[in-house]
Design an enzyme around this catalytic site. Structure first.
Site, PDB file in Angstrom:
ATOM      1  N   HIS A 150      49.975  37.774  46.447  1.00  0.00           N
ATOM      2  CA  HIS A 150      48.691  38.187  45.865  1.00  0.00           C
ATOM      3  C   HIS A 150      47.617  37.181  46.291  1.00  0.00           C
ATOM      4  O   HIS A 150      47.855  35.975  46.321  1.00  0.00           O
ATOM      5  CB  HIS A 150      48.827  38.223  44.345  1.00  0.00           C
TER       6      HIS A 150
ATOM      7  N   CYS B  84      46.728  42.348  38.459  1.00  0.00           N
ATOM      8  CA  CYS B  84      46.993  41.941  39.847  1.00  0.00           C
ATOM      9  C   CYS B  84      48.438  42.190  40.266  1.00  0.00           C
ATOM     10  O   CYS B  84      48.752  42.132  41.452  1.00  0.00           O
ATOM     11  CB  CYS B  84      46.618  40.473  40.038  1.00  0.00           C
TER      12      CYS B  84
ATOM     13  N   ASN C 268      39.705  38.468  45.903  1.00  0.00           N
ATOM     14  CA  ASN C 268      40.765  39.035  45.072  1.00  0.00           C
ATOM     15  C   ASN C 268      40.421  40.496  44.767  1.00  0.00           C
ATOM     16  O   ASN C 268      39.490  40.770  44.016  1.00  0.00           O
ATOM     17  CB  ASN C 268      40.884  38.209  43.785  1.00  0.00           C
TER      18      ASN C 268
HETATM   19  O1  UT7 Z   1      44.374  37.302  40.160  1.00  0.00           O
HETATM   20  C1  UT7 Z   1      44.581  37.118  38.806  1.00  0.00           C
HETATM   21  C2  UT7 Z   1      45.013  35.745  38.510  1.00  0.00           C
HETATM   22  N1  UT7 Z   1      43.936  34.826  38.723  1.00  0.00           N
HETATM   23  C3  UT7 Z   1      44.145  33.670  39.352  1.00  0.00           C
HETATM   24  O2  UT7 Z   1      45.237  33.417  39.803  1.00  0.00           O
HETATM   25  C4  UT7 Z   1      43.013  32.688  39.411  1.00  0.00           C
HETATM   26  C5  UT7 Z   1      43.442  31.364  38.817  1.00  0.00           C
HETATM   27  N2  UT7 Z   1      42.387  30.352  38.706  1.00  0.00           N
HETATM   28  C6  UT7 Z   1      41.717  29.850  39.769  1.00  0.00           C
HETATM   29  O3  UT7 Z   1      41.889  30.278  40.884  1.00  0.00           O
HETATM   30  C7  UT7 Z   1      40.814  28.662  39.536  1.00  0.00           C
HETATM   31  O4  UT7 Z   1      41.031  28.159  38.242  1.00  0.00           O
HETATM   32  C8  UT7 Z   1      39.301  28.973  39.706  1.00  0.00           C
HETATM   33  C9  UT7 Z   1      38.991  29.240  41.165  1.00  0.00           C
HETATM   34  C10 UT7 Z   1      38.923  30.182  38.858  1.00  0.00           C
HETATM   35  C11 UT7 Z   1      38.480  27.770  39.266  1.00  0.00           C
HETATM   36  O5  UT7 Z   1      38.857  26.623  40.032  1.00  0.00           O
HETATM   37  P1  UT7 Z   1      39.196  25.236  39.311  1.00  0.00           P
HETATM   38  O6  UT7 Z   1      39.497  24.271  40.375  1.00  0.00           O
HETATM   39  O7  UT7 Z   1      40.251  25.506  38.278  1.00  0.00           O
HETATM   40  O8  UT7 Z   1      37.824  24.836  38.656  1.00  0.00           O
HETATM   41  P2  UT7 Z   1      37.442  24.662  37.109  1.00  0.00           P
HETATM   42  O9  UT7 Z   1      37.375  25.984  36.409  1.00  0.00           O
HETATM   43  O10 UT7 Z   1      38.290  23.613  36.489  1.00  0.00           O
HETATM   44  O11 UT7 Z   1      35.975  24.086  37.253  1.00  0.00           O
HETATM   45  C12 UT7 Z   1      35.706  22.841  37.898  1.00  0.00           C
HETATM   46  C13 UT7 Z   1      34.212  22.625  37.926  1.00  0.00           C
HETATM   47  C14 UT7 Z   1      33.527  22.836  36.591  1.00  0.00           C
HETATM   48  O12 UT7 Z   1      32.479  21.897  36.481  1.00  0.00           O
HETATM   49  P3  UT7 Z   1      32.668  20.569  35.625  1.00  0.00           P
HETATM   50  O13 UT7 Z   1      33.019  21.023  34.229  1.00  0.00           O
HETATM   51  O14 UT7 Z   1      33.795  19.821  36.284  1.00  0.00           O
HETATM   52  O15 UT7 Z   1      31.338  19.908  35.742  1.00  0.00           O
HETATM   53  C15 UT7 Z   1      32.964  24.210  36.715  1.00  0.00           C
HETATM   54  O16 UT7 Z   1      31.822  24.420  35.887  1.00  0.00           O
HETATM   55  O17 UT7 Z   1      33.617  23.567  38.847  1.00  0.00           O
HETATM   56  C16 UT7 Z   1      32.564  24.250  38.174  1.00  0.00           C
HETATM   57  N3  UT7 Z   1      32.480  25.610  38.714  1.00  0.00           N
HETATM   58  C17 UT7 Z   1      31.736  25.914  39.786  1.00  0.00           C
HETATM   59  N4  UT7 Z   1      30.932  25.182  40.563  1.00  0.00           N
HETATM   60  C18 UT7 Z   1      30.324  25.807  41.600  1.00  0.00           C
HETATM   61  C19 UT7 Z   1      33.120  26.728  38.289  1.00  0.00           C
HETATM   62  N5  UT7 Z   1      32.807  27.758  39.074  1.00  0.00           N
HETATM   63  C20 UT7 Z   1      31.934  27.287  40.007  1.00  0.00           C
HETATM   64  C21 UT7 Z   1      31.261  27.882  41.093  1.00  0.00           C
HETATM   65  N6  UT7 Z   1      30.473  27.103  41.861  1.00  0.00           N
HETATM   66  N7  UT7 Z   1      31.408  29.194  41.402  1.00  0.00           N
END
Ligand code: UT7
Length: 329
Positions: free
Chosen positions: A256, A116, A286
């Protein structure tokens, strides 16, 4: 030291027509529009469909438009760099394919892999060839067909990415505008949180690598999120302090587009109001190396000669950085 800087003298970009909405993703994986919109800010993303259409096509469309709108003869281009993590093939380089299809008979080309942050790294590299006097016209492309490495059963990652490409023309400038400074970083310790393991010399394609889904991008979202906020806010503040840039004398921050919450945190930590921050993540998601040129392209009509811009990105590697640009037209 030379007074010659590399100025961006044109910008163009391309996104494919097909719109993959959150509603459509709801039918593919266990997710919902509300989760995607509130956690990421993304509403839809573009997907390149069609037999034989790959990242070079995205770059080619952006470059064709750029040559046309700047009235540039492709034979004048000395160098074309393509930042991408989704090259058409392992080799030849995608930049070479783009140059061939756009009539650049005199350009040398190479791809640059910095995920990225690819556009930041490629823009800095291209600028050095202008500043050194080696070339008068350089094109820097950021293009990724992220849909080609998405696992559309992995809801944590597939909802984030889309396809797109953008390109800038760099030319020498002596009027004080152009690419003023770059601060770039790499830290291989981040390799464990964001990667595509299969297909390289470590894990060449086998039935096993395909079955294990190693040819898809994998992201461990939480640690990447924290590192992205710390990395981008740190480097933006460092650039501002180094050059006495403030929220008042900077016209735009160009971040980004990985997650709206990351963008808002970085803006707040650097004391920038969101009105001065380019955001189009809701439309494109993204697009990896294409996010920054896609923003510049959409905001081109609002940019004025002499405007201070701070471009910043964070991505796989880890890689991150910031570039201070004085807009040249
Ligand atoms: O461009 C390259 C660099 N990349 C980035 O900068 C991305 C960095 N990371 C992020 O943007 C975020 O971490 C994500 C958007 C990928 C994820 O968001 P988050 O707030 O960190 O969520 P999480 O991974 O901690 O997941 C929270 C919950 C989980 O459920 P439980 O364990 O709390 O029951 C996940 O299973 O959300 C669940 N979850 C979803 N639910 C519905 C994960 N993906 C989804 C989804 N729909 N698509």
């Amino acid at each position: 030291m030379t007074n010659t800087r590399a100025a961006i003298t044109g910008i163009h970009a391309y996104v494919p027509d097909y719109v993959l909405t959150n509603a459509e993703l709801e039918k593919m994986v266990d997710t919902n529009d509300e989760w995607i919109a509130t956690r990421t800010g993304i509403r839809e993303r573009r997907i390149l469909k069609g037999e034989g259409l790959a990242t070079s096509y995205l770059g080619e469309q952006a470059v064709k438009g750029l040559l046309e709108k700047t009235g540039t003869d492709p034979e004048e281009i000395g160098l074309l760099i393509c930042a991408t993590v989704t090259p058409d093939m392992m080799f030849p380089d995608t930049a070479n394919l783009i140059a061939h299809r756009t009539g650049m008979k005199n350009a040398f080309t190479f791809d640059l892999s910095a995920a990225c942050s690819g556009f930041l790294f490629a823009l800095t590299t291209g600028a050095k060839y202008i500043e050194s006097g080696m070339y008068k016209k350089v094109i820097v492309v950021g293009a990724d067909k992220m849909s080609s490495i998405m696992d559309y059963t992995d809801r944590a990652t597939c909802i984030l990415f889309g396809d797109g490409g953008g390109a800038v023309l760099l030319e020498p400038s002596t009027d004080g505008n152009g690419i003023m400074d770059s601060i770039l970083h790499s830290d291989g310790a981040g390799a464990e949180n964001l990667y595509q393991r299969g297909g390289g010399s470590l894990r060449p394609a086998t039935h096993e690598t395909v079955d294990a889904k190693e040819h898809f991008a994998f992201q461990n979202g939480r640690p990447v999120y924290k590192a992205a906020v710390a990395g981008m806010s740190g480097v933006v503040k460092e650039m501002m302090q180094k050059h006495s840039l403030t929220a008042e004398n900077v016209a735009w921050v160009v971040p980004h587009q990985a997650n709206l919450r990351i963008i808002e945190s970085v803006a707040s930590m650097a004391d920038f109001p969101m009105e001065k921050v380019m955001v189009n993540i809701h439309k494109y998601g993204n697009t990896t190396a294409a996010t920054l040129p896609l923003c510049l392209w959409e905001w081109e009509n609002q940019l004025k000669k002499g405007d201070n811009l701070i471009l910043t990105a964070f991505g796989g590697g880890y890689t991150w950085g910031a570039i201070w640009v004085k807009w040249a037209y």
